[in-house]
Design a protein around this motif. Structure first.
Motif, PDB file in Angstrom:
ATOM      1  N   ILE A 169       0.866  -1.172   0.000  1.00  0.00           N
ATOM      2  CA  ILE A 169       0.000   0.000   0.000  1.00  0.00           C
ATOM      3  C   ILE A 169       0.907   1.226   0.000  1.00  0.00           C
ATOM      4  O   ILE A 169       1.850   1.311   0.793  1.00  0.00           O
ATOM      5  CB  ILE A 169      -0.907   0.027   1.248  1.00  0.00           C
ATOM      6  CG1 ILE A 169      -1.817  -1.193   1.270  1.00  0.00           C
ATOM      7  CG2 ILE A 169      -1.714   1.314   1.308  1.00  0.00           C
ATOM      8  CD1 ILE A 169      -2.595  -1.350   2.560  1.00  0.00           C
ATOM      9  N   ALA A 170       0.637   2.157  -0.902  1.00  0.00           N
ATOM     10  CA  ALA A 170       1.411   3.399  -0.915  1.00  0.00           C
ATOM     11  C   ALA A 170       1.088   4.195   0.347  1.00  0.00           C
ATOM     12  O   ALA A 170      -0.069   4.280   0.753  1.00  0.00           O
ATOM     13  CB  ALA A 170       1.083   4.212  -2.160  1.00  0.00           C
ATOM     14  N   PHE A 171       2.126   4.749   0.979  1.00  0.00           N
ATOM     15  CA  PHE A 171       1.926   5.497   2.218  1.00  0.00           C
ATOM     16  C   PHE A 171       2.989   6.565   2.346  1.00  0.00           C
ATOM     17  O   PHE A 171       4.007   6.533   1.656  1.00  0.00           O
ATOM     18  CB  PHE A 171       1.972   4.563   3.438  1.00  0.00           C
ATOM     19  CG  PHE A 171       3.313   3.914   3.614  1.00  0.00           C
ATOM     20  CD1 PHE A 171       4.290   4.505   4.397  1.00  0.00           C
ATOM     21  CD2 PHE A 171       3.608   2.716   2.982  1.00  0.00           C
ATOM     22  CE1 PHE A 171       5.544   3.910   4.549  1.00  0.00           C
ATOM     23  CE2 PHE A 171       4.856   2.109   3.132  1.00  0.00           C
ATOM     24  CZ  PHE A 171       5.819   2.715   3.913  1.00  0.00           C
ATOM     25  N   GLY A 172       2.765   7.496   3.231  1.00  0.00           N
ATOM     26  CA  GLY A 172       3.742   8.533   3.530  1.00  0.00           C
ATOM     27  C   GLY A 172       3.166   9.527   4.513  1.00  0.00           C
ATOM     28  O   GLY A 172       1.964   9.781   4.511  1.00  0.00           O
ATOM     29  N   ASP A 173       4.029  10.077   5.354  1.00  0.00           N
ATOM     30  CA  ASP A 173       3.595  11.087   6.319  1.00  0.00           C
ATOM     31  C   ASP A 173       3.406  12.448   5.648  1.00  0.00           C
ATOM     32  O   ASP A 173       2.652  13.282   6.129  1.00  0.00           O
ATOM     33  CB  ASP A 173       4.598  11.215   7.465  1.00  0.00           C
ATOM     34  CG  ASP A 173       4.600   9.979   8.349  1.00  0.00           C
ATOM     35  OD1 ASP A 173       3.541   9.326   8.468  1.00  0.00           O
ATOM     36  OD2 ASP A 173       5.670   9.654   8.912  1.00  0.00           O
ATOM     37  N   PHE A 192       5.188   5.555  -3.916  1.00  0.00           N
ATOM     38  CA  PHE A 192       4.454   5.190  -5.125  1.00  0.00           C
ATOM     39  C   PHE A 192       5.409   4.926  -6.285  1.00  0.00           C
ATOM     40  O   PHE A 192       5.234   3.961  -7.039  1.00  0.00           O
ATOM     41  CB  PHE A 192       3.456   6.292  -5.480  1.00  0.00           C
ATOM     42  CG  PHE A 192       2.648   5.986  -6.701  1.00  0.00           C
ATOM     43  CD1 PHE A 192       1.659   5.013  -6.676  1.00  0.00           C
ATOM     44  CD2 PHE A 192       2.886   6.664  -7.882  1.00  0.00           C
ATOM     45  CE1 PHE A 192       0.912   4.721  -7.812  1.00  0.00           C
ATOM     46  CE2 PHE A 192       2.145   6.377  -9.021  1.00  0.00           C
ATOM     47  CZ  PHE A 192       1.167   5.408  -8.989  1.00  0.00           C
ATOM     48  N   CYS A 193       6.457   5.746  -6.430  1.00  0.00           N
ATOM     49  CA  CYS A 193       7.453   5.527  -7.494  1.00  0.00           C
ATOM     50  C   CYS A 193       8.152   4.189  -7.312  1.00  0.00           C
ATOM     51  O   CYS A 193       8.400   3.476  -8.297  1.00  0.00           O
ATOM     52  CB  CYS A 193       8.465   6.669  -7.514  1.00  0.00           C
ATOM     53  SG  CYS A 193       7.801   8.222  -8.140  1.00  0.00           S
ATOM     54  N   ASP A 194       8.468   3.820  -6.063  1.00  0.00           N
ATOM     55  CA  ASP A 194       9.066   2.505  -5.806  1.00  0.00           C
ATOM     56  C   ASP A 194       8.114   1.395  -6.241  1.00  0.00           C
ATOM     57  O   ASP A 194       8.524   0.395  -6.826  1.00  0.00           O
ATOM     58  CB  ASP A 194       9.419   2.341  -4.331  1.00  0.00           C
ATOM     59  CG  ASP A 194      10.624   3.158  -3.919  1.00  0.00           C
ATOM     60  OD1 ASP A 194      11.415   3.554  -4.804  1.00  0.00           O
ATOM     61  OD2 ASP A 194      10.789   3.409  -2.703  1.00  0.00           O
ATOM     62  N   MET A 195       6.831   1.571  -5.971  1.00  0.00           N
ATOM     63  CA  MET A 195       5.849   0.562  -6.358  1.00  0.00           C
ATOM     64  C   MET A 195       5.722   0.469  -7.875  1.00  0.00           C
ATOM     65  O   MET A 195       5.518  -0.610  -8.425  1.00  0.00           O
ATOM     66  CB  MET A 195       4.493   0.866  -5.723  1.00  0.00           C
ATOM     67  CG  MET A 195       4.487   0.686  -4.213  1.00  0.00           C
ATOM     68  SD  MET A 195       2.944   1.199  -3.444  1.00  0.00           S
ATOM     69  CE  MET A 195       1.850  -0.065  -4.079  1.00  0.00           C
ATOM     70  N   MET A 196       5.866   1.583  -8.564  1.00  0.00           N
ATOM     71  CA  MET A 196       5.762   1.588 -10.030  1.00  0.00           C
ATOM     72  C   MET A 196       6.876   0.745 -10.666  1.00  0.00           C
ATOM     73  O   MET A 196       6.711   0.212 -11.756  1.00  0.00           O
ATOM     74  CB  MET A 196       5.813   3.021 -10.568  1.00  0.00           C
ATOM     75  CG  MET A 196       4.553   3.817 -10.288  1.00  0.00           C
ATOM     76  SD  MET A 196       3.108   3.184 -11.148  1.00  0.00           S
ATOM     77  CE  MET A 196       3.581   3.472 -12.840  1.00  0.00           C
TER      78      MET A 196
END
Length: 72
Positions: A26-30, A39-43
């Motif tokens: 799941i994309a996440f971030g503070d 998200f870029c890592d997931m891409m």
């Protein structure tokens, strides 16, 4: 019909799968920048060949069974 999800996958030095996270990523971030980086890592997953997790589970079980039989 198959479904696709992104999972974190762990490889050995020979690029063989040695494990993976069962729960999809799941994309996440503070902050927005962290979310974007995540998200870029997931891409990057789209640059890889999709894995059949049922087949990966089978291969890991075979390796585990071999390891157990060799240690006896």
């Amino acid at each position: 019909m198959p479904t696709f999800q992104i999972h974190e996958v762990f490889y050995d030095n020979h690029y063989d799968v040695i494990g993976y996270e069962k729960t999809p990523a799941i994309a996440f971030g503070d902050i927005q920048d962290e979310l974007y980086e995540n998200f870029c890592d997931m891409m990057k997953a789209f640059d890889e060949v999709p894995l059949n997790l049922d087949h990966i589970d089978y291969l890991m079980k075979v390796k585990d069974d071999e390891r157990k039989s060799n240690s006896n």
